[in-house]
Design a protein around this motif. Structure first.
Motif, PDB file in Angstrom:
ATOM      1  N   VAL A 280      22.538  47.393  16.391  1.00  0.00           N
ATOM      2  CA  VAL A 280      21.622  46.621  15.546  1.00  0.00           C
ATOM      3  C   VAL A 280      21.303  45.279  16.188  1.00  0.00           C
ATOM      4  O   VAL A 280      22.204  44.582  16.676  1.00  0.00           O
ATOM      5  N   ASP A 281      20.045  44.909  16.175  1.00  0.00           N
ATOM      6  CA  ASP A 281      19.636  43.575  16.605  1.00  0.00           C
ATOM      7  C   ASP A 281      18.269  43.313  15.977  1.00  0.00           C
ATOM      8  O   ASP A 281      17.583  44.245  15.580  1.00  0.00           O
ATOM      9  N   PHE A 282      17.896  42.028  15.864  1.00  0.00           N
ATOM     10  CA  PHE A 282      16.551  41.770  15.328  1.00  0.00           C
ATOM     11  C   PHE A 282      15.543  41.381  16.400  1.00  0.00           C
ATOM     12  O   PHE A 282      14.408  41.049  16.076  1.00  0.00           O
TER      13      PHE A 282
ATOM     14  N   CYS B  20      31.189  42.838  16.582  1.00  0.00           N
ATOM     15  CA  CYS B  20      30.157  41.813  16.389  1.00  0.00           C
ATOM     16  C   CYS B  20      30.519  40.664  17.332  1.00  0.00           C
ATOM     17  O   CYS B  20      31.477  39.933  17.094  1.00  0.00           O
ATOM     18  N   LEU B  21      29.768  40.576  18.442  1.00  0.00           N
ATOM     19  CA  LEU B  21      30.139  39.664  19.523  1.00  0.00           C
ATOM     20  C   LEU B  21      29.116  38.541  19.679  1.00  0.00           C
ATOM     21  O   LEU B  21      27.941  38.800  19.958  1.00  0.00           O
ATOM     22  N   TYR B  22      29.571  37.327  19.472  1.00  0.00           N
ATOM     23  CA  TYR B  22      28.771  36.118  19.751  1.00  0.00           C
ATOM     24  C   TYR B  22      27.484  36.043  18.943  1.00  0.00           C
ATOM     25  O   TYR B  22      26.458  35.592  19.452  1.00  0.00           O
TER      26      TYR B  22
ATOM     27  N   ALA C   1      27.000  45.271  16.205  1.00  0.00           N
ATOM     28  CA  ALA C   1      26.140  44.399  15.394  1.00  0.00           C
ATOM     29  C   ALA C   1      25.727  43.184  16.225  1.00  0.00           C
ATOM     30  O   ALA C   1      26.575  42.370  16.588  1.00  0.00           O
ATOM     31  N   GLY C   2      24.422  43.079  16.533  1.00  0.00           N
ATOM     32  CA  GLY C   2      23.937  42.020  17.420  1.00  0.00           C
ATOM     33  C   GLY C   2      24.099  42.477  18.865  1.00  0.00           C
ATOM     34  O   GLY C   2      24.701  41.786  19.692  1.00  0.00           O
ATOM     35  N   CYS C   3      23.519  43.636  19.164  1.00  0.00           N
ATOM     36  CA  CYS C   3      23.800  44.317  20.449  1.00  0.00           C
ATOM     37  C   CYS C   3      23.078  43.697  21.632  1.00  0.00           C
ATOM     38  O   CYS C   3      23.404  44.010  22.785  1.00  0.00           O
ATOM     39  N   GLY C   4      22.066  42.844  21.381  1.00  0.00           N
ATOM     40  CA  GLY C   4      21.335  42.231  22.492  1.00  0.00           C
ATOM     41  C   GLY C   4      20.734  43.274  23.417  1.00  0.00           C
ATOM     42  O   GLY C   4      20.162  44.272  22.964  1.00  0.00           O
ATOM     43  N   HIS C   5      20.878  43.063  24.731  1.00  0.00           N
ATOM     44  CA  HIS C   5      20.254  43.976  25.685  1.00  0.00           C
ATOM     45  C   HIS C   5      21.094  45.239  25.913  1.00  0.00           C
ATOM     46  O   HIS C   5      20.736  46.068  26.739  1.00  0.00           O
TER      47      HIS C   5
ATOM     48  N   ARG D 196      22.934  42.963  35.725  1.00  0.00           N
ATOM     49  CA  ARG D 196      24.269  42.802  36.343  1.00  0.00           C
ATOM     50  C   ARG D 196      25.345  42.408  35.334  1.00  0.00           C
ATOM     51  O   ARG D 196      26.524  42.458  35.642  1.00  0.00           O
ATOM     52  N   ARG D 197      24.925  41.984  34.144  1.00  0.00           N
ATOM     53  CA  ARG D 197      25.903  41.455  33.179  1.00  0.00           C
ATOM     54  C   ARG D 197      26.871  42.568  32.748  1.00  0.00           C
ATOM     55  O   ARG D 197      26.466  43.583  32.203  1.00  0.00           O
ATOM     56  N   PRO D 198      28.173  42.407  33.014  1.00  0.00           N
ATOM     57  CA  PRO D 198      29.116  43.480  32.658  1.00  0.00           C
ATOM     58  C   PRO D 198      29.370  43.505  31.153  1.00  0.00           C
ATOM     59  O   PRO D 198      29.134  42.512  30.469  1.00  0.00           O
TER      60      PRO D 198
ATOM     61  N   LEU E 197      13.648  34.103  23.408  1.00  0.00           N
ATOM     62  CA  LEU E 197      14.628  33.984  24.487  1.00  0.00           C
ATOM     63  C   LEU E 197      14.778  35.305  25.248  1.00  0.00           C
ATOM     64  O   LEU E 197      14.782  35.325  26.489  1.00  0.00           O
ATOM     65  N   TRP E 198      14.853  36.412  24.490  1.00  0.00           N
ATOM     66  CA  TRP E 198      15.013  37.714  25.157  1.00  0.00           C
ATOM     67  C   TRP E 198      13.773  38.074  25.966  1.00  0.00           C
ATOM     68  O   TRP E 198      13.873  38.566  27.094  1.00  0.00           O
ATOM     69  N   ALA E 199      12.580  37.850  25.391  1.00  0.00           N
ATOM     70  CA  ALA E 199      11.346  38.209  26.108  1.00  0.00           C
ATOM     71  C   ALA E 199      11.284  37.437  27.428  1.00  0.00           C
ATOM     72  O   ALA E 199      10.982  38.001  28.488  1.00  0.00           O
TER      73      ALA E 199
ATOM     74  N   ALA F  98      17.013  45.147  12.752  1.00  0.00           N
ATOM     75  CA  ALA F  98      17.305  44.606  11.414  1.00  0.00           C
ATOM     76  C   ALA F  98      17.934  43.227  11.540  1.00  0.00           C
ATOM     77  O   ALA F  98      18.495  42.870  12.578  1.00  0.00           O
ATOM     78  N   ASP F  99      17.837  42.474  10.450  1.00  0.00           N
ATOM     79  CA  ASP F  99      18.403  41.126  10.385  1.00  0.00           C
ATOM     80  C   ASP F  99      19.816  41.207   9.803  1.00  0.00           C
ATOM     81  O   ASP F  99      19.990  41.575   8.634  1.00  0.00           O
ATOM     82  N   LEU F 100      20.790  40.843  10.625  1.00  0.00           N
ATOM     83  CA  LEU F 100      22.188  40.924  10.178  1.00  0.00           C
ATOM     84  C   LEU F 100      22.506  39.908   9.084  1.00  0.00           C
ATOM     85  O   LEU F 100      23.579  39.955   8.486  1.00  0.00           O
ATOM     86  N   GLY F 101      21.572  38.999   8.828  1.00  0.00           N
ATOM     87  CA  GLY F 101      21.761  38.075   7.713  1.00  0.00           C
ATOM     88  C   GLY F 101      21.692  38.802   6.381  1.00  0.00           C
ATOM     89  O   GLY F 101      22.189  38.303   5.372  1.00  0.00           O
TER      90      GLY F 101
END
Ligand code: SAM
Length: 206
Positions: free
Chosen positions: A68-70, A115-117, A47-51, A25-27, A11-13, A98-101
């Motif tokens: 952190v993000d995987f 840790c957002l969404y 945790a799960g920082c995305g972009h 543009r995402r705030p 999805l990210w790629a 890393a895998d937050l699991g």
């Protein structure tokens, strides 16, 4: 649907390739900005920082961030955005793939853990406790989850099929002798019909 590393990486790629302008543009997250306004910058875990929208905002506001993000693509994008913002901001961020699991934060090392969404693959209770273990006494934990059903319409939201924190699950995971609840509420999203966010901010008292 399985919300695993391959799913998020794909999805990210795709998103970063096809919609880089939209991503740029995402705030940063409004709950984060509101809830931590009174906190003095220190060490924060995203945790799960995305972009990296929140990581970059935090670093720009004086926080020293562990992000952190995987998804390797999301992290590479975030890192290069940080570098483009200048060495001072880039130097405040440590990127961790890393895998937050399974990944456990260093114990009691952070003044703030956010840790957002993030979709929780295992037990919500265990995940909240594991993220909370990174918070130092006097520090804070901010967990936000997008609820899978919009209570206003009864219809599935974009988080349908994912397990994210609810107010009840996050609150139940925290030992009330060690945590003071500052915020524990559902907030409707700005765009009608897109559901509600569960927002939990807790302060570690011991
Ligand atoms: C919906 S996005 C949210 C990103 C960011 N926190 C935000 O609020 O915009 C979820 C993020 O969590 C990451 N993620 C999901 N499960 C993960 C896991 N088990 N380990 C590490 N990262 C994970 C995904 O790669 C994605 O970047």
């Amino acid at each position: 649907m399985t919300y695993d590393r391959a799913y998020w990486e794909g999805l990210w790629a795709k998103t970063l390739r096809e919609h880089p302008d939209k991503v740029a543009r995402r705030p940063p997250n409004a709950h984060l900005i509101t809830e931590i306004a009174s906190l003095r910058p220190g060490r924060v875990l995203d945790a799960g920082c995305g972009h990296g929208a929140e990581t970059l905002w935090l670093a720009a506001h004086g926080w020293t961030v562990t992000a952190v993000d995987f998804s390797a693509s999301a992290l590479a994008h975030a890192r290069s955005t940080a570098e483009a913002l200048g060495p001072e901001i880039a130097a405040r961020i440590t990127w961790v793939e890393a895998d937050l699991g399974a990944w456990t934060p260093p114990r009691a090392q952070f003044d703030l853990v956010v840790c957002l969404y993030v979709h929780v693959a295992g037990s919500v209770d265990e995940t909240v406790r594991r993220m909370a273990s990174g918070v130092a006494p006097g520090g804070a934990l901010l967990m936000v989850g997008h609820r899978p059903i919009d209570p206003a319409t009864g219809k599935p939201t974009a988080a349908s099929g994912q397990v994210q924190v609810s107010v009840e699950s996050a609150v139940a995971a925290l030992d009330r002798s060690a945590w003071e609840l500052v915020v524990a509420e559902e907030r409707p999203r700005a765009i009608a019909g897109t559901g509600v966010d569960a927002v939990v901010l807790a302060k570690r008292v011991m």
